[in-house]
Design a protein around this motif. Structure first.
Motif, PDB file in Angstrom:
ATOM      1  N   TYR A  63       0.583  -1.041  -0.379  1.00  0.00           N
ATOM      2  CA  TYR A  63       0.434  -0.306   0.259  1.00  0.00           C
ATOM      3  C   TYR A  63       1.156   1.301   0.008  1.00  0.00           C
ATOM      4  CZ  TYR A  63      -4.280   2.778   0.548  1.00  0.00           C
ATOM      5  OH  TYR A  63      -5.486   3.753   0.308  1.00  0.00           O
ATOM      6  N   SER A 160      -2.623  -0.609  -3.548  1.00  0.00           N
ATOM      7  CA  SER A 160      -2.258   0.356  -4.024  1.00  0.00           C
ATOM      8  C   SER A 160      -0.574   0.486  -4.331  1.00  0.00           C
ATOM      9  CB  SER A 160      -2.530   1.702  -2.983  1.00  0.00           C
ATOM     10  OG  SER A 160      -2.185   3.002  -3.774  1.00  0.00           O
ATOM     11  N   TYR A 259      -5.784   6.100 -11.896  1.00  0.00           N
ATOM     12  CA  TYR A 259      -5.551   6.333 -10.604  1.00  0.00           C
ATOM     13  C   TYR A 259      -6.399   7.687  -9.267  1.00  0.00           C
ATOM     14  CZ  TYR A 259      -2.670   2.732  -9.243  1.00  0.00           C
ATOM     15  OH  TYR A 259      -1.350   1.059  -8.267  1.00  0.00           O
ATOM     16  N   GLN A 285      -2.392   6.856  -7.436  1.00  0.00           N
ATOM     17  CA  GLN A 285      -2.075   6.187  -6.474  1.00  0.00           C
ATOM     18  C   GLN A 285      -3.281   5.859  -5.587  1.00  0.00           C
ATOM     19  OE1 GLN A 285      -0.062   7.925  -2.397  1.00  0.00           O
ATOM     20  NE2 GLN A 285       1.574   7.052  -3.666  1.00  0.00           N
ATOM     21  N   TYR A 286      -3.959   5.340  -4.478  1.00  0.00           N
ATOM     22  CA  TYR A 286      -4.906   5.968  -3.921  1.00  0.00           C
ATOM     23  C   TYR A 286      -4.839   6.393  -3.108  1.00  0.00           C
ATOM     24  CZ  TYR A 286      -7.964   1.652  -6.617  1.00  0.00           C
ATOM     25  OH  TYR A 286      -8.644   0.949  -7.273  1.00  0.00           O
ATOM     26  N   SER A 290      -7.182   5.676   2.597  1.00  0.00           N
ATOM     27  CA  SER A 290      -8.357   5.086   2.737  1.00  0.00           C
ATOM     28  C   SER A 290      -8.976   3.963   3.186  1.00  0.00           C
ATOM     29  CB  SER A 290      -8.285   4.278   0.748  1.00  0.00           C
ATOM     30  OG  SER A 290      -9.182   3.872   0.057  1.00  0.00           O
ATOM     31  N   PRO A 297     -12.213   6.404  -2.316  1.00  0.00           N
ATOM     32  CA  PRO A 297     -12.512   5.249  -3.315  1.00  0.00           C
ATOM     33  C   PRO A 297     -11.755   4.317  -3.193  1.00  0.00           C
ATOM     34  CG  PRO A 297     -11.585   7.751  -4.702  1.00  0.00           C
ATOM     35  CD  PRO A 297     -11.211   7.746  -2.739  1.00  0.00           C
ATOM     36  N   SER A 298     -12.150   3.536  -2.894  1.00  0.00           N
ATOM     37  CA  SER A 298     -11.658   1.793  -2.435  1.00  0.00           C
ATOM     38  C   SER A 298     -10.769   1.391  -3.077  1.00  0.00           C
ATOM     39  CB  SER A 298     -12.842   0.677  -2.271  1.00  0.00           C
ATOM     40  OG  SER A 298     -12.409  -0.521  -1.662  1.00  0.00           O
ATOM     41  N   ALA A 299      -8.924   0.567  -2.176  1.00  0.00           N
ATOM     42  CA  ALA A 299      -7.955  -0.422  -2.477  1.00  0.00           C
ATOM     43  C   ALA A 299      -8.640  -1.206  -2.364  1.00  0.00           C
ATOM     44  CB  ALA A 299      -7.554   0.680  -1.682  1.00  0.00           C
ATOM     45  N   TYR A 307      -6.133  -6.286 -10.127  1.00  0.00           N
ATOM     46  CA  TYR A 307      -6.140  -4.653  -9.803  1.00  0.00           C
ATOM     47  C   TYR A 307      -5.349  -4.574 -10.850  1.00  0.00           C
ATOM     48  CZ  TYR A 307      -3.253  -1.687  -7.616  1.00  0.00           C
ATOM     49  OH  TYR A 307      -2.612  -0.459  -7.041  1.00  0.00           O
ATOM     50  N   HIS A 309      -3.869  -0.710 -12.567  1.00  0.00           N
ATOM     51  CA  HIS A 309      -3.874   0.291 -13.205  1.00  0.00           C
ATOM     52  C   HIS A 309      -2.704   0.843 -14.102  1.00  0.00           C
ATOM     53  CE1 HIS A 309      -6.972   1.732 -10.884  1.00  0.00           C
ATOM     54  NE2 HIS A 309      -6.494   1.063  -9.867  1.00  0.00           N
TER      55      HIS A 309
END
Length: 318
Positions: A63, A160, A259, A285-286, A290, A297-299, A307, A309
């Motif tokens: 994360y 993340s 993101y 990133q997130y 979070s 926004p949900s990670a 996943y 991105h």
């Protein structure tokens, strides 16, 4: 074993990647007058990254950014992560042994692309689930470094992933004060004294955080230091987040991503081999923390989900 790999496009744009931390050590461009300029901060030798404390060029995860007290709830289950930002009691960038310290395996390497993979075991740094992560670096002939992240898990977890390169578009400048930065965000997440969001998603209007028209770095670097910007795009849509320009050379870097957030950090706490504010981080990133803010926004990543991105770094006006 430390290995460095190189990818390059037809125009001479070149990226150097270490297998430790899937780290960007070089993102260099040919100059108009001959020679090259490396646009990211880098240590003199690959072995120097073994003692790096500033996440220079690394892939950060599981994360990216901070989680308050290293603690959050996933459904009815309490998760306790390692706390490695001791003074603030935060979990930062994946913990004591995050993805920046992992040895990534190389799954593919061609002239213009490299794919690296790593695995994070269930319970590692406190995270639930075995996570398989992949990062692809590709240089296009449009002078874009494309960074594609992918991951999957066998248990519900949070993810993340981002890159922590410090950019300096000048050839030999000891700081980024000669740059301008423009951030295409209407909102940001105000921080408290521990660099954690207070929970609000606020307008940048009439604040020092409003960089929509562009600002000289030397006018804002001590006021902002670091913050997370919030973007409204959803899904897999790539949108321009920021433009960094070196005023003397005219070199420009445009950062696009899908993101929801981007952390801006002016390198105010760099040290060791580097000078204060020698490079600037622009990290899609997130949002930070979070998992403890349900309206962010949900990670969260569930088993069976993928996943995915992307971050694009486009250079112009060499």
């Amino acid at each position: 074993m430390m290995e460095q790999y190189v990818i390059e496009n037809r125009n001479g744009m070149r990226a150097g990647i270490l297998n430790r931390g899937a780290t960007i050590t070089e993102l260099s461009l040919p100059t108009r007058h001959g020679g090259r300029v490396n646009t990211v901060l880098a240590y003199p030798q690959p072995e120097d990254y073994l003692t790096d404390r500033y996440y220079v060029g690394t892939t950060i995860g599981r994360y990216a950014n901070r989680i308050a007290n290293g603690r959050f709830m996933l459904g009815d289950s309490a998760c306790q992560l390692t706390v490695n930002e001791v003074g603030c009691n935060n979990h930062l960038h994946g913990g004591l042994h995050g993805f920046d310290k992992k040895w990534w395996s190389v799954a593919k390497h061609t002239a213009e692309e490299i794919v690296l993979r790593c695995e994070s075991h269930d319970g590692e740094e406190g995270y639930p689930g075995c996570l398989q992560a992949e990062v692809t670096y590709r240089v296009s002939d449009e002078d874009v470094l494309e960074v594609h992240y992918a991951a999957k898990t066998d248990r519900t977890t949070v993810v993340s992933l981002s890159n922590h390169s410090y950019f300096n578009l000048s050839k030999d400048a000891p700081s980024i004060q000669g740059h301008t930065v423009r951030v295409y965000a209407d909102k940001f997440t105000p921080l408290d004294g521990r660099n954690l969001p207070i929970g609000a998603i606020a307008s940048v209007a009439d604040t020092v955080f409003d960089l929509r028209q562009g600002s000289d770095v030397n006018e804002v670097m001590d006021c902002i230091v670091n913050t997370n910007y919030a973007f409204d795009h959803t899904g897999n849509t790539l949108a321009v987040m920021a433009v960094l320009t070196d005023k003397e050379s005219g070199r420009m870097l445009t950062i696009s991503s899908d993101y929801p957030g981007m952390q801006l950090y002016f390198g105010n706490f760099l040290g060791g081999y580097f000078s204060l504010c020698q490079g600037i981080c622009l990290e899609p990133q997130y949002f930070p923390d979070s998992p403890n803010n349900s309206h962010f926004p949900s990670a969260i990543l569930e088993p069976g989900e993928h996943y995915k991105h992307t971050i694009n770094y486009k250079f112009s006006k060499f």
